[in-house]
Every structure is written in C-alpha cells, then in structure tokens.
Motif scaffolding. Structure first.
Motif, PDB file in Angstrom:
ATOM      1  N   VAL A 158       0.849  -1.202   0.000  1.00 45.20           N
ATOM      2  CA  VAL A 158       0.000   0.000   0.000  1.00 45.20           C
ATOM      3  C   VAL A 158       0.878   1.243   0.000  1.00 45.20           C
ATOM      4  CG1 VAL A 158      -1.581   1.384   1.392  1.00 45.20           C
ATOM      5  CG2 VAL A 158      -2.050  -1.033   1.036  1.00 45.20           C
ATOM      6  N   TYR A 159       1.910   1.219   0.820  1.00 44.79           N
ATOM      7  CA  TYR A 159       2.844   2.352   0.859  1.00 44.79           C
ATOM      8  C   TYR A 159       3.523   2.544  -0.494  1.00 44.79           C
ATOM      9  CZ  TYR A 159       6.775   5.305   2.029  1.00 44.79           C
ATOM     10  OH  TYR A 159       7.690   6.326   2.021  1.00 44.79           O
ATOM     11  N   TYR A 160       4.046   1.452  -1.065  1.00 41.32           N
ATOM     12  CA  TYR A 160       4.739   1.538  -2.350  1.00 41.32           C
ATOM     13  C   TYR A 160       3.814   2.077  -3.446  1.00 41.32           C
ATOM     14  CZ  TYR A 160       8.305  -1.556  -0.290  1.00 41.32           C
ATOM     15  OH  TYR A 160       9.265  -2.116   0.482  1.00 41.32           O
ATOM     16  N   MET A 161       2.572   1.608  -3.446  1.00 44.29           N
ATOM     17  CA  MET A 161       1.619   2.039  -4.456  1.00 44.29           C
ATOM     18  C   MET A 161       1.353   3.538  -4.356  1.00 44.29           C
ATOM     19  SD  MET A 161      -2.297   0.707  -5.094  1.00 44.29           S
ATOM     20  CE  MET A 161      -2.818   1.294  -3.473  1.00 44.29           C
ATOM     21  N   TRP A 174       3.301   9.700   5.400  1.00 47.73           N
ATOM     22  CA  TRP A 174       4.203  10.230   6.422  1.00 47.73           C
ATOM     23  C   TRP A 174       4.715   9.129   7.352  1.00 47.73           C
ATOM     24  CZ3 TRP A 174       2.234   8.762  11.017  1.00 47.73           C
ATOM     25  CH2 TRP A 174       0.858   8.514  11.080  1.00 47.73           C
ATOM     26  N   TRP A 175       4.089   7.961   7.299  1.00 45.97           N
ATOM     27  CA  TRP A 175       4.372   6.883   8.250  1.00 45.97           C
ATOM     28  C   TRP A 175       5.449   5.930   7.765  1.00 45.97           C
ATOM     29  CZ3 TRP A 175       2.808   2.531   5.528  1.00 45.97           C
ATOM     30  CH2 TRP A 175       1.859   2.751   4.512  1.00 45.97           C
ATOM     31  N   LYS A 176       6.267   6.343   6.801  1.00 47.16           N
ATOM     32  CA  LYS A 176       7.282   5.447   6.252  1.00 47.16           C
ATOM     33  C   LYS A 176       8.262   4.929   7.309  1.00 47.16           C
ATOM     34  CE  LYS A 176       9.715   9.523   4.420  1.00 47.16           C
ATOM     35  NZ  LYS A 176       8.600  10.468   4.583  1.00 47.16           N
ATOM     36  N   LYS A 177       8.612   5.785   8.270  1.00 51.37           N
ATOM     37  CA  LYS A 177       9.526   5.355   9.328  1.00 51.37           C
ATOM     38  C   LYS A 177       8.930   4.191  10.119  1.00 51.37           C
ATOM     39  CE  LYS A 177      11.673   7.005  13.615  1.00 51.37           C
ATOM     40  NZ  LYS A 177      11.953   8.192  14.454  1.00 51.37           N
ATOM     41  N   TYR A 178       7.630   4.247  10.350  1.00 49.05           N
ATOM     42  CA  TYR A 178       6.986   3.224  11.159  1.00 49.05           C
ATOM     43  C   TYR A 178       6.802   1.920  10.383  1.00 49.05           C
ATOM     44  CZ  TYR A 178       6.249   7.341  13.941  1.00 49.05           C
ATOM     45  OH  TYR A 178       6.457   8.501  14.652  1.00 49.05           O
ATOM     46  N   LEU A 179       6.866   2.000   9.055  1.00 49.23           N
ATOM     47  CA  LEU A 179       6.844   0.780   8.261  1.00 49.23           C
ATOM     48  C   LEU A 179       8.088  -0.060   8.537  1.00 49.23           C
ATOM     49  CD1 LEU A 179       5.615  -1.025   6.108  1.00 49.23           C
ATOM     50  CD2 LEU A 179       6.619   0.457   4.368  1.00 49.23           C
ATOM     51  N   ASN A 250      13.024   7.043   4.686  1.00 53.04           N
ATOM     52  CA  ASN A 250      12.931   5.615   4.904  1.00 53.04           C
ATOM     53  C   ASN A 250      13.467   4.807   3.752  1.00 53.04           C
ATOM     54  OD1 ASN A 250      12.197   3.156   5.842  1.00 53.04           O
ATOM     55  ND2 ASN A 250      10.061   3.364   5.327  1.00 53.04           N
ATOM     56  N   GLY A 251      13.333   5.289   2.535  1.00 54.53           N
ATOM     57  CA  GLY A 251      13.712   4.505   1.393  1.00 54.53           C
ATOM     58  C   GLY A 251      12.654   3.499   0.995  1.00 54.53           C
ATOM     59  N   HIS A 252      11.449   3.569   1.568  1.00 56.32           N
ATOM     60  CA  HIS A 252      10.391   2.625   1.212  1.00 56.32           C
ATOM     61  C   HIS A 252       9.475   3.260   0.179  1.00 56.32           C
ATOM     62  CE1 HIS A 252      11.167  -0.453   4.151  1.00 56.32           C
ATOM     63  NE2 HIS A 252      11.384   0.502   5.015  1.00 56.32           N
TER      64      HIS A 252
END
Length: 327
Positions: A158-161, A174-179, A250-252
């Motif tokens: 979902v994040y990548y999309m 904004w939640w990439k760090k928490y991923l 994050n790099g995600h």
C-alpha cells in the motif's frame, strides 16, 4: 568413489523423497529443489549483472503506471494469502518469485545503486527458504511465519503504491519510518514463535525451527542496520523497492526518485540547478561556489556538505517545507 556417489544419492533420496510432505506431490517446482535454486541464482545474475549491462546505454523506462498496478496487485495478492494461509502455502512460495519484480523495476529505471545487499539477500534467498517449508512442513507451525509476513506485505505494498502515484499523495505516507519498525517487529514475532520449541514439544522438526528462527534473526539485524543509518544517523541515502528518498528518509518507495529538500544560490523555491541532496552553499551550472571564495566542478550535482552556520540552519528549516517532485 562409486560408493561415495551412491551414499550421496541415497541421502538425497531419503531427504527429498522419503521425508517430503506427500500432499505437495505434483505441485509446480515441488518435486525437486533445483528449479527454485536456479531461479534464485538467475535473479541475482539478472539484477546485478545482465540487467545493468543491458540498460547501460538505454534511457530509463517510465514505469509509474506499471508500478501502481503492480503494487495494487501485490496488495490484493497478499490480502488473499493472509486470508487463505492455511490452504495457500504453495501460493505464498510463488509470491516470492513475483517479488523479484521489485528489483527488476530498479534495473529498468537504471537505479542500480539502489540494489543494496539487504535487498538482494532478502529477495534472493526467500524462495529457496520457503521451498523447504512447503516441501516438508506445509501448514501447522510453519504458517505463522507466512501469516505475519503477508500481513506486513499488505501494508508495505500500500505504501509503495501510494509512493508511485506521485507527489500529491506524499502527504498520506508520512508513516514510512513506522513501516520499518513494523518490519522489524515481524522478525521479533517470527523468531520468538520459532524458538518457543526450545521449551516445548509439538513434534515439529527442530531443523526447521532453527531455519525459520535463524532467518528471522538475520533479517532483524539487517533491517536494524538499515534503520540506524536511515533514522538514527540520518546521513545515508537508503533505498527499498524501487524508489530513493534522500537523507533521513525511509527509502520505502517504489520506482521513482524523490528530489529531497535543498536550495542553491540562496533560493527558497526548492529548485536547484541539478539534483540537490541535502544542503549546499551555492550552485551555478555544475560549479559549486564555497562561501564565495573557491569553486569545485561537480558535473551538475551538489555534494553534501556540513555547514553549521546560522544561515545554513535557517535554510534547512525553510527547506523542510518544500514540496518535492518525481523524476
């Protein structure tokens, strides 16, 4: 010599025939470990050698629409796997091959520097690891690992999309760090679940306890190293699944470069004459002017420099609010 070969063959047949789970007989790639092994080796050769050479003199592909579709499909696939895990162990194994595309998109986008050791190890060894689980211990204790991992993949894709859909969606990720935190937690859960068999008995093969638990421990430390560099040190550009994000990110993301905050020549519009990554003191047609005294040729890129002056600190605060764009 003939006796040694015969002994090896007997051991091979005992392991891969006598000890197998007969329920998987006839399933694609399940009769022998070699197809999976060669596909894993081919993946590494493709993304590290063949792909980069083929793309060397070609422009990068525009993959935005394909990446949105691919990640949406992975979300649906992972959701189905999570729901059907008790009956879908082979499909979980198959999903490890579809995830090769994460890296192939890197190659097609000519972002070879993003194909990190963590990335290749993770994708390169998972199909072979899961093959043994499906071949010998499909279902039962083994499904916990797949169940947790598919749930993480639902969130991850979902994040990548959303990252591949463009700048207007950046506010929602904004939640990439928490991923990354979430991924690390999954490994803790997996090796804790695996190693509980050190204290109880459920007739599950101890070799697979160490196999699953060992993988989880290895990936926990690899992801921890990534987390430390990306968030605690905040000094490296780190990459996962097709997109790069600059310092303290994050790099995600998936398939596009995010041009990180930065200003050149004191401009506050967030646009530099080249790619800005971090904070530099000035930029003009590929030449950097350091505090008005000396110059250095940079081939169109602003190098990262550490400037602790009051002006630089103010500029950093201003840069943090600048919207970014896709390449």
């Amino acid at each position: 010599m003939a006796h040694l070969v015969e002994k090896v063959m007997d051991s091979y047949n005992d392991i891969f025939i006598n000890q197998r789970d007969p329920r998987v007989d006839g399933w694609l790639f399940m009769d022998s470990p070699w197809p999976t092994f060669f596909l894993c080796i081919s993946y590494v050769l493709l993304v590290k050698v063949i792909g980069p050479r083929c793309m060397k003199d070609r422009p990068p592909f525009d993959l935005r629409r394909l990446l949105v579709f691919y990640n949406a499909a992975q979300v649906v696939f992972s959701t189905w796997l999570f729901y059907e895990m008790a009956h879908a162990s082979w499909w979980y194994y198959f999903s490890k091959f579809t995830e090769f595309l994460d890296t192939i998109f890197f190659v097609l986008h000519k972002k070879n520097e993003h194909i990190s050791m963590l990335h290749v190890i993770h994708h390169g060894c998972m199909p072979m690891s899961v093959w043994f689980g499906v071949k010998f211990t499909a279902g039962g204790h083994s499904t916990f690992f797949g169940l947790v991992n598919t749930f993480v993949h639902i969130v991850m894709y979902v994040y990548y999309m959303m990252a591949a859909m463009g700048p207007k969606y950046r506010r929602y990720i904004w939640w990439k760090k928490y991923l990354t935190n979430f991924q690390m937690i999954q490994f803790i859960l997996i090796f804790s679940h695996a190693f509980q068999l050190c204290f109880t008995e459920c007739h599950y093969p101890r070799a697979f306890m160490w196999w699953i638990g060992g993988h989880a421990v290895m990936f926990f430390f690899l992801f921890s190293e990534f987390y430390i560099k990306a968030y605690l040190r905040g000094s490296a550009k780190l990459y996962m699944n097709g997109t790069s994000i600059s310092s303290k990110a994050n790099g995600h993301t998936n398939g596009h470069i995010k041009h990180a905050n930065g200003h050149a020549n004191g401009k506050a519009n967030g646009v530099a004459n080249g790619y800005s990554n971090g904070h530099a003191n000035g930029h003009a047609n590929g030449t950097i002017h350091y505090r008005g005294s000396s110059t250095k040729e940079t081939n169109g890129h602003i190098p990262q420099t550490e400037d602790t002056s009051i002006n630089a600190r103010v500029r950093r605060l201003v840069c943090m609010s600048v919207d970014t764009s896709l390449e």
